[in-house]
Design an enzyme around this catalytic site. Structure first.
Site, PDB file in Angstrom:
ATOM      1  CG  ASP A   1       1.043   8.995  22.808  1.00 47.53           C
ATOM      2  OD1 ASP A   1       1.398  10.017  24.412  1.00 47.53           O
ATOM      3  OD2 ASP A   1       1.532   8.513  23.236  1.00 47.53           O
TER       4      ASP A   1
ATOM      5  CG  ASN B   1      -3.118   5.035   3.622  1.00 51.74           C
ATOM      6  OD1 ASN B   1      -4.449   4.740   3.314  1.00 51.74           O
ATOM      7  ND2 ASN B   1      -2.848   5.015   4.334  1.00 51.74           N
ATOM      8  CG  ASP B   2      -2.608   8.416   7.037  1.00 52.09           C
ATOM      9  OD1 ASP B   2      -1.814   8.796   7.341  1.00 52.09           O
ATOM     10  OD2 ASP B   2      -2.797   6.744   8.950  1.00 52.09           O
TER      11      ASP B   2
ATOM     12  CG  ASP C   1      -2.118  -1.123   1.186  1.00 54.97           C
ATOM     13  OD1 ASP C   1      -2.749  -1.934   0.085  1.00 54.97           O
ATOM     14  OD2 ASP C   1      -2.684  -1.129   2.408  1.00 54.97           O
ATOM     15  N   GLY C   2       1.860   1.271   0.925  1.00 61.75           N
ATOM     16  CA  GLY C   2       2.499   2.566   0.715  1.00 61.75           C
ATOM     17  C   GLY C   2       3.578   2.570  -1.332  1.00 61.75           C
TER      18      GLY C   2
ATOM     19  CD  GLN D   1       4.765   7.077   1.279  1.00 64.19           C
ATOM     20  OE1 GLN D   1       4.434   7.631   0.378  1.00 64.19           O
ATOM     21  NE2 GLN D   1       4.779   5.374   1.204  1.00 64.19           N
TER      22      GLN D   1
END
Length: 280
Positions: A163, A133-134, A59-60, A234
């Protein structure tokens, strides 16, 4: 001539071998295939001028390709060499059939929403990126909490000690957000999910928000000075106290070939053991 860029994840030895095989096969179809080696991090987006892209990785690898292909309107055939395959849903033994069906116009091209994030520092935009994604805002080192304030449009959502915070698309709801306790969202739904990471509170819960309003996160003073924003896991960038991170739905969408709803729920059952039964 039709041109295809083959993104090969260099950590997957089998994908490098298949990349050469696909390139030779495309040549027999009169298609020029070029190979781009991707090692997990790249600031190059060499997608301009290509008609479609094939990713050979997990997926990356698809996340990297999506950031470069979406503005160009280039469809991606994502062949899975990874673990989960929620986005890279084309199996390794299916690539030839998917190429033929794509070229014949028989495959569904799914439009997936992305989010745009930017850092405002002293009224100046210092950074801008899109993600499939995010976006994650957190302390650079683990086991440290940070302070931040979140607004949704003109509505304040609150000040938090945690966090960090994850702002994900529906596509990204199965990634880091899920591991932090966020909900699984059907990828066909347009939404932005807000999930706190280990909040210092017993009442904080994930929120699913409409993408019609812009979110803003302001970094407040805390005992930890090293805070970062990470796009799709990334692109890490340092943040400062007083920085405002603005998040909204991007105008461009990722075009994914063959990523059907059926394959998404199949991956959910097989990879995350989601079945609703007592043995789940």
């Amino acid at each position: 001539m039709v041109r295809c860029l083959i993104i090969v994840n260099t950590y997957k030895e089998e994908s490098q071998k298949m990349g050469s095989e696909i390139k030779e096969y495309l040549k027999t179809l009169g298609i020029q295939g070029d190979i781009f080696l991707f090692n997990g991090f790249s600031e190059q987006y060499p997608f301009s001028g290509y008609d479609f892209v094939i990713t050979l990785g997990g997926d990356g690898t698809v996340l990297f390709a999506a950031r470069g292909c979406a503005p160009e309107g280039i469809p991606i055939i994502p062949v899975n060499f990874g673990t989960f395959g929620f986005i890279a849903s084309v199996q390794k033994n299916e690539w030839k059939k998917h190429i033929h069906d794509f070229l014949d116009g028989k495959l569904l091209i799914v439009h997936r929403s992305m989010i745009q994030s930017e850092i405002i520092r002293g009224d100046v935009r210092r950074f801008s990126a899109t993600s499939l994604n995010d976006v994650v805002i957190s302390a650079k080192n683990s086991a440290h909490t940070i302070n931040f304030e979140v607004d949704y449009g003109k509505t304040p959502l609150g000040r938090f000690v945690a966090d960090g915070i994850i702002l994900s698309t529906s596509t990204g709801s199965t990634a880091y957000s899920a591991s932090a306790g966020g909900p699984i969202i059907d990828p066909y739904i347009d939404a932005i999910c807000l999930t706190l990471i280990n909040p210092f509170s017993l009442s904080s819960r994930p929120l699913i928000l409409s993408p019609e309003c812009e979110l803003s996160v302001e970094i407040l003073p805390s005992r930890v000075s090293d805070v970062i924003i990470t796009v799709d896991g990334q692109i890490p960038t340092d943040l400062h106290v007083g920085d405002i991170i603005k998040i909204r739905q991007a105008k461009d969408k990722a075009l994914l070939v063959g990523c059907t709803q059926e394959k998404f729920y199949k991956a959910l059952r097989q990879k995350l053991n989601w079945s609703g039964g007592p043995n789940a």
